[in-house]
Design a protein around this motif. Structure first.
Motif, PDB file in Angstrom:
ATOM      1  N   PRO A   3       0.843  -1.200   0.000  1.00 23.56           N
ATOM      2  CA  PRO A   3       0.000   0.000   0.000  1.00 23.56           C
ATOM      3  C   PRO A   3       0.876   1.248   0.000  1.00 23.56           C
ATOM      4  O   PRO A   3       2.093   1.180   0.226  1.00 23.56           O
ATOM      5  N   PRO A   4       0.291   2.424  -0.220  1.00 19.79           N
ATOM      6  CA  PRO A   4       1.088   3.660  -0.325  1.00 19.79           C
ATOM      7  C   PRO A   4       1.970   3.928   0.887  1.00 19.79           C
ATOM      8  O   PRO A   4       3.079   4.456   0.746  1.00 19.79           O
ATOM      9  N   GLU A   5       1.520   3.563   2.098  1.00 25.47           N
ATOM     10  CA  GLU A   5       2.317   3.862   3.287  1.00 25.47           C
ATOM     11  C   GLU A   5       3.604   3.048   3.357  1.00 25.47           C
ATOM     12  O   GLU A   5       4.495   3.339   4.157  1.00 25.47           O
ATOM     13  N   GLY A   6       3.733   2.033   2.493  1.00 28.44           N
ATOM     14  CA  GLY A   6       4.962   1.258   2.450  1.00 28.44           C
ATOM     15  C   GLY A   6       5.957   1.736   1.407  1.00 28.44           C
ATOM     16  O   GLY A   6       7.065   1.187   1.310  1.00 28.44           O
ATOM     17  N   ALA A   7       5.594   2.775   0.650  1.00 32.27           N
ATOM     18  CA  ALA A   7       6.467   3.257  -0.424  1.00 32.27           C
ATOM     19  C   ALA A   7       7.797   3.741   0.138  1.00 32.27           C
ATOM     20  O   ALA A   7       7.834   4.583   1.031  1.00 32.27           O
ATOM     21  N   GLY A   8       8.869   3.190  -0.369  1.00 30.38           N
ATOM     22  CA  GLY A   8      10.202   3.600   0.048  1.00 30.38           C
ATOM     23  C   GLY A   8      10.802   2.772   1.159  1.00 30.38           C
ATOM     24  O   GLY A   8      12.015   2.842   1.399  1.00 30.38           O
ATOM     25  N   LEU A   9       9.987   1.988   1.865  1.00 31.33           N
ATOM     26  CA  LEU A   9      10.507   1.210   2.995  1.00 31.33           C
ATOM     27  C   LEU A   9      11.584   0.241   2.557  1.00 31.33           C
ATOM     28  O   LEU A   9      12.628   0.111   3.204  1.00 31.33           O
ATOM     29  N   PHE A  10      11.351  -0.440   1.460  1.00 28.75           N
ATOM     30  CA  PHE A  10      12.264  -1.488   1.027  1.00 28.75           C
ATOM     31  C   PHE A  10      13.220  -1.017  -0.080  1.00 28.75           C
ATOM     32  O   PHE A  10      13.696  -1.823  -0.866  1.00 28.75           O
ATOM     33  N   ASP A  11      13.493   0.294  -0.083  1.00 28.41           N
ATOM     34  CA  ASP A  11      14.522   0.794  -0.990  1.00 28.41           C
ATOM     35  C   ASP A  11      15.888   0.233  -0.615  1.00 28.41           C
ATOM     36  O   ASP A  11      16.809   0.209  -1.429  1.00 28.41           O
ATOM     37  N   THR A  12      16.023  -0.182   0.631  1.00 31.48           N
ATOM     38  CA  THR A  12      17.203  -0.884   1.097  1.00 31.48           C
ATOM     39  C   THR A  12      16.830  -2.323   1.413  1.00 31.48           C
ATOM     40  O   THR A  12      15.683  -2.613   1.748  1.00 31.48           O
TER      41      THR A  12
ATOM     42  N   ARG B  10      14.545   8.272  14.094  1.00 27.58           N
ATOM     43  CA  ARG B  10      13.551   8.996  13.304  1.00 27.58           C
ATOM     44  C   ARG B  10      12.422   8.046  12.923  1.00 27.58           C
ATOM     45  O   ARG B  10      12.673   6.949  12.435  1.00 27.58           O
ATOM     46  N   THR B  11      11.191   8.472  13.122  1.00 25.71           N
ATOM     47  CA  THR B  11      10.042   7.602  12.906  1.00 25.71           C
ATOM     48  C   THR B  11       9.189   8.076  11.739  1.00 25.71           C
ATOM     49  O   THR B  11       9.056   9.276  11.475  1.00 25.71           O
ATOM     50  N   ARG B  12       8.601   7.109  11.064  1.00 27.20           N
ATOM     51  CA  ARG B  12       7.596   7.355  10.033  1.00 27.20           C
ATOM     52  C   ARG B  12       6.362   6.576  10.446  1.00 27.20           C
ATOM     53  O   ARG B  12       6.449   5.392  10.787  1.00 27.20           O
ATOM     54  N   HIS B  13       5.191   7.230  10.428  1.00 25.19           N
ATOM     55  CA  HIS B  13       3.978   6.584  10.933  1.00 25.19           C
ATOM     56  C   HIS B  13       2.748   7.211  10.293  1.00 25.19           C
ATOM     57  O   HIS B  13       2.827   8.303   9.713  1.00 25.19           O
ATOM     58  N   PRO B  14       1.587   6.552  10.394  1.00 34.57           N
ATOM     59  CA  PRO B  14       0.374   7.054   9.732  1.00 34.57           C
ATOM     60  C   PRO B  14      -0.493   7.942  10.614  1.00 34.57           C
ATOM     61  O   PRO B  14      -1.592   8.310  10.208  1.00 34.57           O
ATOM     62  N   TRP B  15      -0.025   8.265  11.822  1.00 35.98           N
ATOM     63  CA  TRP B  15      -0.860   8.975  12.779  1.00 35.98           C
ATOM     64  C   TRP B  15      -0.611  10.480  12.725  1.00 35.98           C
ATOM     65  O   TRP B  15       0.412  10.944  12.228  1.00 35.98           O
ATOM     66  N   ALA B  16      -1.518  11.233  13.279  1.00 33.01           N
ATOM     67  CA  ALA B  16      -1.495  12.692  13.131  1.00 33.01           C
ATOM     68  C   ALA B  16      -0.321  13.337  13.868  1.00 33.01           C
ATOM     69  O   ALA B  16       0.145  14.394  13.472  1.00 33.01           O
ATOM     70  N   HIS B  17       0.140  12.718  14.937  1.00 39.44           N
ATOM     71  CA  HIS B  17       1.209  13.346  15.712  1.00 39.44           C
ATOM     72  C   HIS B  17       2.030  12.261  16.399  1.00 39.44           C
ATOM     73  O   HIS B  17       1.544  11.157  16.619  1.00 39.44           O
ATOM     74  N   PRO B  18       3.278  12.548  16.745  1.00 36.00           N
ATOM     75  CA  PRO B  18       4.036  13.731  16.383  1.00 36.00           C
ATOM     76  C   PRO B  18       4.471  13.679  14.924  1.00 36.00           C
ATOM     77  O   PRO B  18       4.056  12.794  14.185  1.00 36.00           O
ATOM     78  N   GLN B  19       5.345  14.585  14.545  1.00 37.22           N
ATOM     79  CA  GLN B  19       5.750  14.700  13.144  1.00 37.22           C
ATOM     80  C   GLN B  19       6.388  13.405  12.648  1.00 37.22           C
ATOM     81  O   GLN B  19       7.102  12.724  13.372  1.00 37.22           O
ATOM     82  N   THR B  20       6.144  13.081  11.391  1.00 34.86           N
ATOM     83  CA  THR B  20       6.689  11.864  10.806  1.00 34.86           C
ATOM     84  C   THR B  20       7.834  12.215   9.856  1.00 34.86           C
ATOM     85  O   THR B  20       7.818  13.258   9.197  1.00 34.86           O
ATOM     86  N   ALA B  21       8.837  11.345   9.787  1.00 27.22           N
ATOM     87  CA  ALA B  21      10.024  11.600   8.970  1.00 27.22           C
ATOM     88  C   ALA B  21       9.757  11.265   7.507  1.00 27.22           C
ATOM     89  O   ALA B  21       8.842  10.511   7.168  1.00 27.22           O
ATOM     90  N   ASP B  22      10.566  11.830   6.634  1.00 29.70           N
ATOM     91  CA  ASP B  22      10.512  11.468   5.223  1.00 29.70           C
ATOM     92  C   ASP B  22      10.960  10.018   5.054  1.00 29.70           C
ATOM     93  O   ASP B  22      11.756   9.494   5.833  1.00 29.70           O
ATOM     94  N   ALA B  23      10.472   9.378   4.001  1.00 30.59           N
ATOM     95  CA  ALA B  23      10.772   7.969   3.782  1.00 30.59           C
ATOM     96  C   ALA B  23      12.272   7.711   3.703  1.00 30.59           C
ATOM     97  O   ALA B  23      12.779   6.718   4.226  1.00 30.59           O
ATOM     98  N   SER B  24      12.997   8.611   3.058  1.00 32.23           N
ATOM     99  CA  SER B  24      14.427   8.379   2.868  1.00 32.23           C
ATOM    100  C   SER B  24      15.222   8.518   4.160  1.00 32.23           C
ATOM    101  O   SER B  24      16.343   8.013   4.263  1.00 32.23           O
ATOM    102  N   ASP B  25      14.642   9.186   5.173  1.00 31.74           N
ATOM    103  CA  ASP B  25      15.356   9.447   6.421  1.00 31.74           C
ATOM    104  C   ASP B  25      14.900   8.581   7.584  1.00 31.74           C
ATOM    105  O   ASP B  25      15.567   8.537   8.611  1.00 31.74           O
ATOM    106  N   ALA B  26      13.760   7.909   7.459  1.00 26.95           N
ATOM    107  CA  ALA B  26      13.165   7.222   8.613  1.00 26.95           C
ATOM    108  C   ALA B  26      13.964   5.988   9.005  1.00 26.95           C
ATOM    109  O   ALA B  26      14.420   5.226   8.156  1.00 26.95           O
ATOM    110  N   ASP B  27      14.088   5.808  10.316  1.00 25.78           N
ATOM    111  CA  ASP B  27      14.721   4.615  10.865  1.00 25.78           C
ATOM    112  C   ASP B  27      13.673   3.562  11.216  1.00 25.78           C
ATOM    113  O   ASP B  27      13.772   2.400  10.822  1.00 25.78           O
ATOM    114  N   VAL B  28      12.667   3.962  11.972  1.00 30.10           N
ATOM    115  CA  VAL B  28      11.623   3.053  12.443  1.00 30.10           C
ATOM    116  C   VAL B  28      10.314   3.414  11.746  1.00 30.10           C
ATOM    117  O   VAL B  28       9.845   4.549  11.844  1.00 30.10           O
TER     118      VAL B  28
END
Length: 396
Positions: A173-182, A239-257
């Protein structure tokens, strides 16, 4: 997990030719697991609700008794403590099959006098009113027997392996875009709760990332510890990426978790990961672990009570927390429970080794597929049909 099994059992029993109807506590049914089968909410009078838990228990037991009488059901199968207690207290003419999904003795959500009352008084008194109590693991069956439950047997959860594998090759799904670039992605799946021990998993990941900077961690699931885990990541500098409104979420290329929340198709994520990590403090017979194995991803699991050892090393004694080092089996790796610097270092060494060892990962993945094939729907459903028929025959 129990809601999922409730759905799977109802669907499988109906497909096998049984007439199946469902009963749920009013308002407690998860929309994610709906079926076309008749669904009955066990509603209670308002005055009984005012009496708190005892009133709700009695009210639901009476409602189930009326439902069983009206439907002339041969067997009532219930899942988890609350429903099992209602089933046992209903005193209906239907045979009663109680299903226990988690460790009774090692459940850290139950403490003090409440746990003593539950294990020493309520469970033996009520569960011995049933025709059979089914534990989803041999470890849980042993716990029940030690607590005085007389008619207990173990039947593991089942899995539609082919359906899982078909779902695993679907697009993300769209929220997984970029996760498996590595290629360096670790994954885990489960409710965000104390039981699943994700806080210690984050500490493990931070230690792994120090040795392997490009490593990512994907967490499937949601739950009551969401905000705590996001805060822990911030404290650890992750750095976190998540689907929730807060706190701020990281860009796909920078996210760790990557917190991915609830996913209708978690298998597409599992199948693309390098390793599946399972750090739970206690379990029953964990669905998530077996689903990862069915997706062909090598697994590493805490040797917690109960389930992981029976799944990954079925020929050994299911003694809780037996592993003190990394124990490599044909189907996966059993590791000490996470919670200390020493246990964390054992996990770090094992995970780093597997990330470098392609042949070892492939061997574990192949062994995991072979192990979960023994838990295929067709195999375990036959055992469940025998349980239901035997229970019904005892009341004939």
């Amino acid at each position: 997990g129990a809601e999922r099994v409730f759905h799977d059992h109802a669907t499988a029993f109906a497909e096998s030719g049984m007439t199946v109807e469902q009963a749920v506590f009013a308002g407690d049914y998860d929309d994610a697991y709906q079926t076309p089968l008749p669904l009955h909410p066990l509603r209670i009078p308002a005055w009984l609700g005012w009496l708190g838990s005892p009133g709700r228990l009695v009210g639901r037991a009476l409602a189930l008794r009326r439902l069983a009488a009206a439907g002339r059901f041969d067997v009532v199968v219930s899942h988890m403590d609350g429903a099992n207690w209602v089933n046992a207290l209903s005193s209906s003419r239907a045979a009663k099959v109680l299903v226990v999904h988690g460790s009774v003795v090692h459940d850290r959500n139950q403490r003090g006098w409440r746990q003593w009352l539950r294990t020493r008084v309520v469970i033996p008194a009520l569960y011995n009113r049933a025709e059979v109590t089914v534990a989803v693991s041999e470890g849980i069956r042993r716990e029940l027997v030690e607590l005085g439950v007389q008619r207990a047997e173990a039947v593991p959860n089942f899995f539609d392996v082919l359906a899982i594998q078909r779902a695993a090759i679907a697009e993300l799904p769209p929220e997984g875009a970029g996760l498996f670039d590595t290629d360096d992605v670790l994954v885990t799946s489960g409710r965000l709760s104390a039981q699943k021990n994700q806080f210690e998993l984050l500490r493990l990941y931070a230690a792994l990332k120090a040795a392997r900077p490009g490593l990512r961690l994907a967490i499937l699931g949601d739950g009551e510890r969401r905000d705590e885990l996001l805060a822990a990541c911030a404290q650890m500098g992750l750095r976190t990426r998540h689907p929730w409104a807060h706190p701020q979420t990281a860009d796909a290329s920078d996210a760790d978790v990557w917190f991915l929340g609830y996913q209708k198709n978690p298998f597409a994520f599992l199948a693309r990961a390098r390793l599946f990590l399972f750090p739970s403090l206690w379990e029953g017979f964990p669905l998530a672990l077996c689903e990862a194995m069915a997706c062909g991803v090598p697994v590493s699991s805490a040797d917690c009570p109960t389930g992981p050892r029976e799944i990954l090393a079925p020929d050994t004694e299911p003694v809780p927390m037996q592993a003190t080092t990394a124990e490599y089996t044909q189907a996966g790796v059993l590791l000490p429970m996470l919670g200390s610097d020493a246990s964390r270092q054992i996990w770090v060494n094992a995970v780093l080794h597997l990330l470098e060892a392609h042949a070892a990962r492939q061997q574990l993945a192949d062994g995991g597929l072979a192990a979960v094939a023994q838990l295929d729907r067709s195999v375990i459903l036959a055992r469940w049909q025998a349980v239901v028929q035997r229970a019904a025959g005892s009341r004939a």
